[in-house]
Enzyme design. Structure first.
Site, short mmCIF file in Angstrom:
data_model
loop_
_atom_site.label_atom_id
_atom_site.label_comp_id
_atom_site.label_asym_id
_atom_site.label_seq_id
_atom_site.Cartn_x
_atom_site.Cartn_y
_atom_site.Cartn_z
N ARG A 147 -0.64 2.11 9.26
CA ARG A 147 0.29 0.96 9.22
C ARG A 147 1.02 0.83 7.89
O ARG A 147 0.46 1.02 6.82
CB ARG A 147 -0.48 -0.34 9.47
CG ARG A 147 0.43 -1.56 9.24
CD ARG A 147 -0.14 -2.84 9.72
NE ARG A 147 -1.44 -3.14 9.14
CZ ARG A 147 -2.26 -4.07 9.62
NH1 ARG A 147 -1.91 -4.76 10.70
NH2 ARG A 147 -3.41 -4.29 9.04
N ARG A 206 -0.42 -2.56 3.16
CA ARG A 206 -1.07 -3.83 2.80
C ARG A 206 -2.26 -3.56 1.89
O ARG A 206 -3.01 -2.61 2.13
CB ARG A 206 -1.55 -4.53 4.07
CG ARG A 206 -0.58 -5.54 4.60
CD ARG A 206 -0.93 -6.09 5.95
NE ARG A 206 -2.28 -6.59 6.11
CZ ARG A 206 -2.72 -7.19 7.22
NH1 ARG A 206 -1.89 -7.36 8.25
NH2 ARG A 206 -3.95 -7.61 7.33
N ARG A 229 -13.42 -6.14 7.18
CA ARG A 229 -12.68 -7.05 8.07
C ARG A 229 -13.22 -6.95 9.49
O ARG A 229 -13.31 -7.95 10.20
CB ARG A 229 -11.18 -6.72 8.04
CG ARG A 229 -10.50 -7.29 6.80
CD ARG A 229 -9.18 -6.62 6.48
NE ARG A 229 -8.22 -6.65 7.55
CZ ARG A 229 -7.19 -5.82 7.65
NH1 ARG A 229 -6.99 -4.90 6.72
NH2 ARG A 229 -6.36 -5.91 8.66
#
Ligand code: AP5
Ligand code: MG
Length: 232
Positions: free
Chosen positions: A141, A174, A185
Site C-alpha cells: 500500500r 504510512r 495492529r
C-alpha cells in the site's frame, strides 16, 4: 454497472453504513467509492487522525505515538471527534464509517448518537480477509499524504510515480505500515475490534462479504447487498 446497483444508487443512503474488517481488509478503498457513489461523507477515523498528525495539532501529537505502536487511541478522544463530525449538516442523508467503531464502548456510544438522528437502522458490513493476505496488501500500500487516496503496488498505482492522481499530492508509505506494526495492529484488531462484529451480529445488523476478491468484485458485491436492502 448492473441494474440492481443502479437502482440502489438511485435512492439516498439514509443510514450509517459501517465498514468493519482487519487492517488492510479494504475498508478505506470501498468506503471512499461507496460514499462517492451515494454522495455522502466518508468518515475515516484513521484519516482524521492522520490529518491531525500532519497539521501538528495537540490531538495529533497525542495520537501519533499510539498509531505508530499499532494500538488504539483512547475511546474518549475518538468519540469526541466522531460526535462533532456526525453532527454536521452534511451527514443528514447518511454517511459511511470506516475504522469506527473499533471497541465495544465506541459501538455502544455510536448507537446512542444514531438514535438521535433521523436515519434508517445502521448496517455493519464485515470485509473478510485472512491475516496473511492483509500483511501482503499492506506491504504494497501507498497513500497520498494530502488527500488520503489509496494505491497499491499490486492493483493500482498513480499514473505519475509518487504523485497522486486525484490532487497531485505526494504518494508515500504510512508510518504504521511496517510489518512489525502491522502484526501489532492485527493483534489489536482480534482482541478489541472482533467483539464489535459480534455486537452487530447479535443485533441482526451485520452482513459479511468475502473481501479477498479483487477491488471491483468486492465493490460489486457491496452495492448488490445495498440494493437488496433497499428492495426489502
Ligand atoms: P486506520 O487508518 O483505520 O487503519 P486500519 O483499520 O488498520 O485499516 P487500514 O487503513 O490499514 O486498512 P483498510 O481496511 O482501510 O484497507 P485499504 O482500503 O487501505 O487506523 C489507523 C490507526 O488509527 C489505528 O491503528 C489506531 O491507532 C487509530 N485509530 C483509527 N480509528 C480508531 C478508532 N476508532 N479507535 C481507536 N483508534 C483508532 O486497503 C489496503 C491495501 O490493499 C491498499 O493498498 C489497497 O489498494 C489494497 N486493496 C484494497 N482492497 C483490495 C482488494 N480487494 N484486493 C487487493 N488489494 C486491495
Ligand atoms: Mg483505511
Amino acid at each position: 454497472m448492473a441494474d440492481p446497483q443502479r437502482r440502489a444508487l438511485a435512492q439516498p443512503l439514509l443510514r450509517a453504513l459501517i465498514l468493519l474488517g482487519a487492517p488492510g481488509a479494504g475498508k478505506g478503498t470501498q468506503a471512499r467509492e461507496v460514499a462517492r457513489l451515494y454522495d455522502v461523507p466518508h468518515l475515516s477515523t484513521g484519516d482524521m487522525f492522520r490529518e491531525h498528525v500532519a497539521k501538528g495539532t495537540e490531538l495529533g501529537r497525542r495520537a501519533k505515538p499510539i498509531m505508530e505502536s499499532g494500538k488504539l487511541v483512547p475511546d474518549e478522544i475518538v468519540l469526541a471527534m466522531v460526535e462533532e463530525r456526525v453532527a454536521r449538516k452534511d451527514c443528514a442523508a447518511g454517511f459511511v464509517l470506516d475504522g469506527f467503531p473499533r471497541t465495544l464502548p465506541q459501538a455502544e456510544r455510536l448507537e446512542e448518537i444514531l438514535a438521535c438522528l433521523p436515519l434508517r437502522r445502521a448496517l455493519a458490513v464485515n470485509l473478510l480477509v485472512d491475516d496473511e493476505a492483509v500483511v501482503r496488501r499492506i506491504a504494497a500500500r501507498r497513500i497520498c499524504n494530502s488527500c488520503g487516496a489509496i494505491y497499491s503496488a499490486g492493483e493500482k498505482m498513480p499514473r505519475v510515480e509518487g504523485k497522486c492522481d486525484v490532487c497531485g499530492g505526494q504518494v508515500v508509505q504510512r508510518p504504521d505500515d511496517r510489518e512489525d506494526v502491522v502484526r501489532q495492529r492485527l493483534a489489536t484488531y482480534h482482541e478489541q475490534t472482533r467483539p464489535v462484529t459480534e455486537f452487530y451480529r447479535r443485533r441482526g445488523q451485520l452482513l459479511e462479504l468475502d473481501g479477498s476478491r479483487d477491488i471491483a468484485s468486492v465493490q460489486h458485491e457491496l452495492l448488490a447487498l445495498l440494493a437488496r436492502l433497499h428492495e426489502q
